[in-house]
Motif scaffolding. Structure first.
Motif, short mmCIF file in Angstrom:
data_model
loop_
_atom_site.label_atom_id
_atom_site.label_comp_id
_atom_site.label_asym_id
_atom_site.label_seq_id
_atom_site.Cartn_x
_atom_site.Cartn_y
_atom_site.Cartn_z
N PHE A 8 0.85 -1.19 0.00
CA PHE A 8 0.00 0.00 0.00
C PHE A 8 0.88 1.24 0.00
O PHE A 8 1.90 1.31 0.70
CB PHE A 8 -0.89 0.03 1.24
N THR A 9 0.50 2.23 -0.79
CA THR A 9 1.19 3.53 -0.79
C THR A 9 0.15 4.63 -0.67
O THR A 9 -0.07 5.17 0.40
CB THR A 9 2.04 3.69 -2.06
N ARG A 10 -0.53 4.94 -1.78
CA ARG A 10 -1.58 5.97 -1.76
C ARG A 10 -2.90 5.36 -2.19
O ARG A 10 -3.69 5.98 -2.90
CB ARG A 10 -1.18 7.13 -2.66
N ASP A 11 -3.14 4.15 -1.72
CA ASP A 11 -4.40 3.45 -2.00
C ASP A 11 -4.89 2.81 -0.70
O ASP A 11 -5.13 1.61 -0.63
CB ASP A 11 -4.23 2.40 -3.08
N LEU A 12 -5.07 3.63 0.34
CA LEU A 12 -5.31 3.14 1.69
C LEU A 12 -6.79 2.83 1.90
O LEU A 12 -7.50 3.47 2.67
CB LEU A 12 -4.80 4.15 2.71
N ARG A 13 -7.26 1.77 1.21
CA ARG A 13 -8.66 1.38 1.25
C ARG A 13 -8.78 -0.09 0.86
O ARG A 13 -7.86 -0.67 0.27
CB ARG A 13 -9.48 2.23 0.28
N VAL A 14 -9.94 -0.65 1.18
CA VAL A 14 -10.23 -2.02 0.75
C VAL A 14 -11.26 -2.04 -0.38
O VAL A 14 -11.35 -3.03 -1.11
CB VAL A 14 -10.70 -2.89 1.93
N HIS A 15 -12.06 -0.96 -0.52
CA HIS A 15 -13.03 -0.94 -1.61
C HIS A 15 -12.34 -0.49 -2.90
O HIS A 15 -11.44 0.34 -2.88
CB HIS A 15 -14.21 -0.01 -1.27
N ASP A 16 -12.76 -1.03 -4.03
CA ASP A 16 -12.21 -0.71 -5.34
C ASP A 16 -10.69 -0.51 -5.29
O ASP A 16 -10.18 0.53 -5.70
CB ASP A 16 -12.87 0.53 -5.94
N ASN A 17 -10.01 -1.52 -4.82
CA ASN A 17 -8.54 -1.50 -4.79
C ASN A 17 -8.05 -2.60 -5.71
O ASN A 17 -7.98 -3.78 -5.32
CB ASN A 17 -8.04 -1.72 -3.36
N PRO A 18 -7.72 -2.27 -6.97
CA PRO A 18 -7.35 -3.31 -7.93
C PRO A 18 -6.18 -4.18 -7.51
O PRO A 18 -6.17 -5.40 -7.77
CB PRO A 18 -7.02 -2.50 -9.20
N ALA A 19 -5.17 -3.60 -6.87
CA ALA A 19 -4.02 -4.39 -6.44
C ALA A 19 -4.43 -5.42 -5.40
O ALA A 19 -4.05 -6.60 -5.48
CB ALA A 19 -2.92 -3.48 -5.88
N LEU A 20 -5.20 -5.00 -4.42
CA LEU A 20 -5.65 -5.91 -3.37
C LEU A 20 -6.60 -6.97 -3.92
O LEU A 20 -6.48 -8.16 -3.59
CB LEU A 20 -6.34 -5.11 -2.25
N ALA A 21 -7.53 -6.56 -4.77
CA ALA A 21 -8.50 -7.51 -5.33
C ALA A 21 -7.81 -8.57 -6.17
O ALA A 21 -8.14 -9.76 -6.10
CB ALA A 21 -9.53 -6.75 -6.16
N ALA A 22 -6.83 -8.16 -7.00
CA ALA A 22 -6.13 -9.11 -7.85
C ALA A 22 -5.32 -10.10 -7.01
O ALA A 22 -5.27 -11.30 -7.30
CB ALA A 22 -5.22 -8.38 -8.82
N ALA A 23 -4.68 -9.60 -5.95
CA ALA A 23 -3.91 -10.48 -5.09
C ALA A 23 -4.81 -11.51 -4.42
O ALA A 23 -4.48 -12.70 -4.35
CB ALA A 23 -3.16 -9.65 -4.05
N GLU A 154 -13.53 12.04 -20.92
CA GLU A 154 -14.95 11.70 -20.77
C GLU A 154 -15.38 10.58 -21.71
O GLU A 154 -16.25 9.78 -21.38
CB GLU A 154 -15.82 12.93 -21.03
N SER A 155 -14.76 10.52 -22.88
CA SER A 155 -15.16 9.49 -23.85
C SER A 155 -14.38 8.19 -23.70
O SER A 155 -14.70 7.20 -24.34
CB SER A 155 -14.98 10.03 -25.28
N ALA A 156 -13.36 8.18 -22.84
CA ALA A 156 -12.57 6.97 -22.63
C ALA A 156 -13.42 5.92 -21.91
O ALA A 156 -14.35 6.24 -21.17
CB ALA A 156 -11.32 7.30 -21.81
N LYS A 157 -13.05 4.66 -22.11
CA LYS A 157 -13.72 3.58 -21.39
C LYS A 157 -13.10 3.46 -20.00
O LYS A 157 -11.93 3.11 -19.87
CB LYS A 157 -13.60 2.25 -22.14
N TRP A 158 -13.88 3.76 -19.00
CA TRP A 158 -13.38 3.65 -17.64
C TRP A 158 -13.40 2.18 -17.22
O TRP A 158 -14.28 1.42 -17.62
CB TRP A 158 -14.25 4.47 -16.68
N ARG A 159 -12.43 1.80 -16.41
CA ARG A 159 -12.39 0.42 -15.94
C ARG A 159 -13.58 0.15 -15.02
O ARG A 159 -14.22 1.07 -14.49
CB ARG A 159 -11.09 0.14 -15.19
N ASP A 160 -13.89 -1.11 -14.82
CA ASP A 160 -14.93 -1.49 -13.89
C ASP A 160 -14.38 -1.45 -12.46
O ASP A 160 -13.22 -1.80 -12.22
CB ASP A 160 -15.43 -2.91 -14.18
N GLU A 161 -15.22 -1.03 -11.53
CA GLU A 161 -14.82 -1.09 -10.13
C GLU A 161 -14.69 -2.56 -9.71
O GLU A 161 -15.42 -3.43 -10.20
CB GLU A 161 -15.85 -0.39 -9.24
#
Length: 444
Positions: A8-23, A154-161
């Motif tokens: 963890f560095t600047r992602d101090l959360r458990v919700h929508d945390n791609p690194a944590l979810a992938a692990a 705005e027109s870019a495809k945003w990733r899924d949470e």
């Protein structure tokens, strides 16, 4: 994989945390790790306090899921690799960041992981759209102007949470380590840190978002989200915030999401120009700054004699935060009226701001100073016109400059024009001399 460390560095959360979810999805055991870096802890007592509150909240969230936050202190690369050896980790997951320091950390960690044959994966999560994902026509370089960037953003495809992990399994017999005592901080009215508090504030903000477009510049109304510190530390996912705001009808939510676009804009600028805190983005504007320690000290202390400037600077000290419109006014006063170097102002803001962020603090200071991404680099903010427009009745000024509390209405913005008998009773200085223009706002 059997064991993965999530650094963890600047992602101090458990919700929508791609690194944590992938692990959690790809490993039998996950080690959530935070390394207290002495190099960074010395910069701001306010942010140190906010950080420790974030870590305590994150630890509680991880414990509720059967795990813990492993805390180490020292060089983050050395400590991460050392822990990887202790738990026989196969991989390390890390959220991508953009500052020069973060990029150097990523590079050192990549080399060490290669040397020790550990897999390293970088994940999105600090922005809505990852830096570099949208590029100007031709696909080269980065966007230097916000408007075309915003259209592409705005027109870019945003990733899924990603989902919040329900359970996290730690390796056996791993000592989690203790958090140091909570630092004192310097701002008595600073908000508390943490994902839990950030999510509570987001929920409350969404109920107030409707009139944002009309109120966000109103200094007295204080109609902004105040979520910036929670975004800066990753207590809130910027994607979660943007998606939630998009679900609210009206012009207010659209204007608010646009501000998140500005945040991403400066992240992609910083990704391309990592020396943004010390080096002028537009070299032509970075000239003729003068040295005046006394004038700088008056500005820092909120004693310039220009009430709206002083109100902003005092709010900064009291709350570890300043209204965005006041940030523009105070920064313009320092650079365009006093002629002092934008880097002096940037350092002072970094000392006090809970949301002090390399990309946004530096990008905004350079924008105001005329050295950054402003298409009109010679613009300046007349502090009196700004005050009369955005603090019409002087409520904001009287809130933070009690010496002027007895002055009614908008007369509070120009106390030097009050009768001599009134001014003699005020314990308030006259305005500092301007060094960059004729200071027409001082004329009778």
């Amino acid at each position: 994989m059997r064991t993965v460390i999530v650094l963890f560095t600047r992602d101090l959360r458990v919700h929508d945390n791609p690194a944590l979810a992938a692990a959690c999805a790809n490993a039998e055991r996950v080690v959530p790790l935070f390394v207290l870096d002495p190099h960074l802890r010395a910069f701001s007592p306010n942010r140190s306090r906010f950080l420790h509150q974030c870590l305590a909240d994150l630890r509680a969230s991880l414990r509720a899921r059967g795990a813990d936050l492993v805390v180490r202190e020292g060089d983050p690369v050395a400590e991460t690799v050392r822990l990887a050896g202790e738990v026989e980790a196969d991989g390390i997951a890390l959220a991508q960041d953009v500052s020069g320091y973060a990029r150097r950390r990523e590079g050192r960690l990549a080399r060490e992981c290669e040397r020790h044959r550990i897999s390293l994966r970088l994940f999105p999560g600090t922005t809505v759209v990852p830096p570099g994902e949208v590029r100007p026509a031709g696909g080269q370089g980065h966007y230097k102007v916000f408007s075309p960037y915003h259209r592409a953003w705005e027109s870019a495809k945003w990733r899924d949470e990603v989902a919040t992990p329900a359970r996290i399994l730690l390796p056996d017999d791993l000592a989690a380590g203790r958090l140091p005592a909570l630092p004192g901080g310097e701002s008595p009215q600073a908000v508390a840190g943490g994902e839990t508090e950030g999510l509570r504030r987001l929920k409350a903000w969404l109920r107030q978002l409707g009139p944002y477009d009309d109120l966000h510049d109103d200094l007295a109304a204080d109609g902004t989200s105040r979520l910036s510190a929670y975004l800066r530390f990753g207590c809130l996912s910027p994607l979660t915030v943007a998606n939630a705001a998009r679900e609210v009808d009206g012009a207010g939510p659209a204007a608010f999401v646009r501000q998140l676009g500005w945040r991403d804009f400066y992240y992609q600028v910083t990704h391309a120009f990592p020396t943004i805190s010390t080096e002028a983005y537009r070299k032509a504007g970075d000239t003729d700054w003068r040295g005046d320690p006394d004038a700088l000290a008056h500005w820092q202390d909120g004693l310039t004699g220009v009430p709206v400037v002083d109100a902003g600077m005092r709010q900064l000290r009291a709350e570890g935060w300043m209204h965005n419109r006041a940030r523009l006014i105070t920064a313009s006063f320092l650079t365009k009226h006093l002629g002092l170097d934008w880097r002096d102002g940037l350092k002072w803001f970094f000392r006090w701001l809970n949301d002090g962020d390399v990309a946004n603090n530096s990008g905004n200071w350079q924008w105001v100073a005329g050295t950054g991404n402003d298409t009109k680099p010679y613009r300046r903010f007349n502090p009196i016109r700004q005050a009369e427009r955005f603090d019409h009745d002087g409520v904001y000024v009287r809130r933070y400059v009690p010496e002027l509390a007895s002055i009614a209405g908008k007369a509070v913005h120009q106390p030097w024009r009050l009768p001599d008998t009134v001014r003699a009773r005020l314990d308030y200085p006259g305005p500092l001399e301007s060094h960059r223009d004729e200071a027409v706002w001082l004329r009778p």
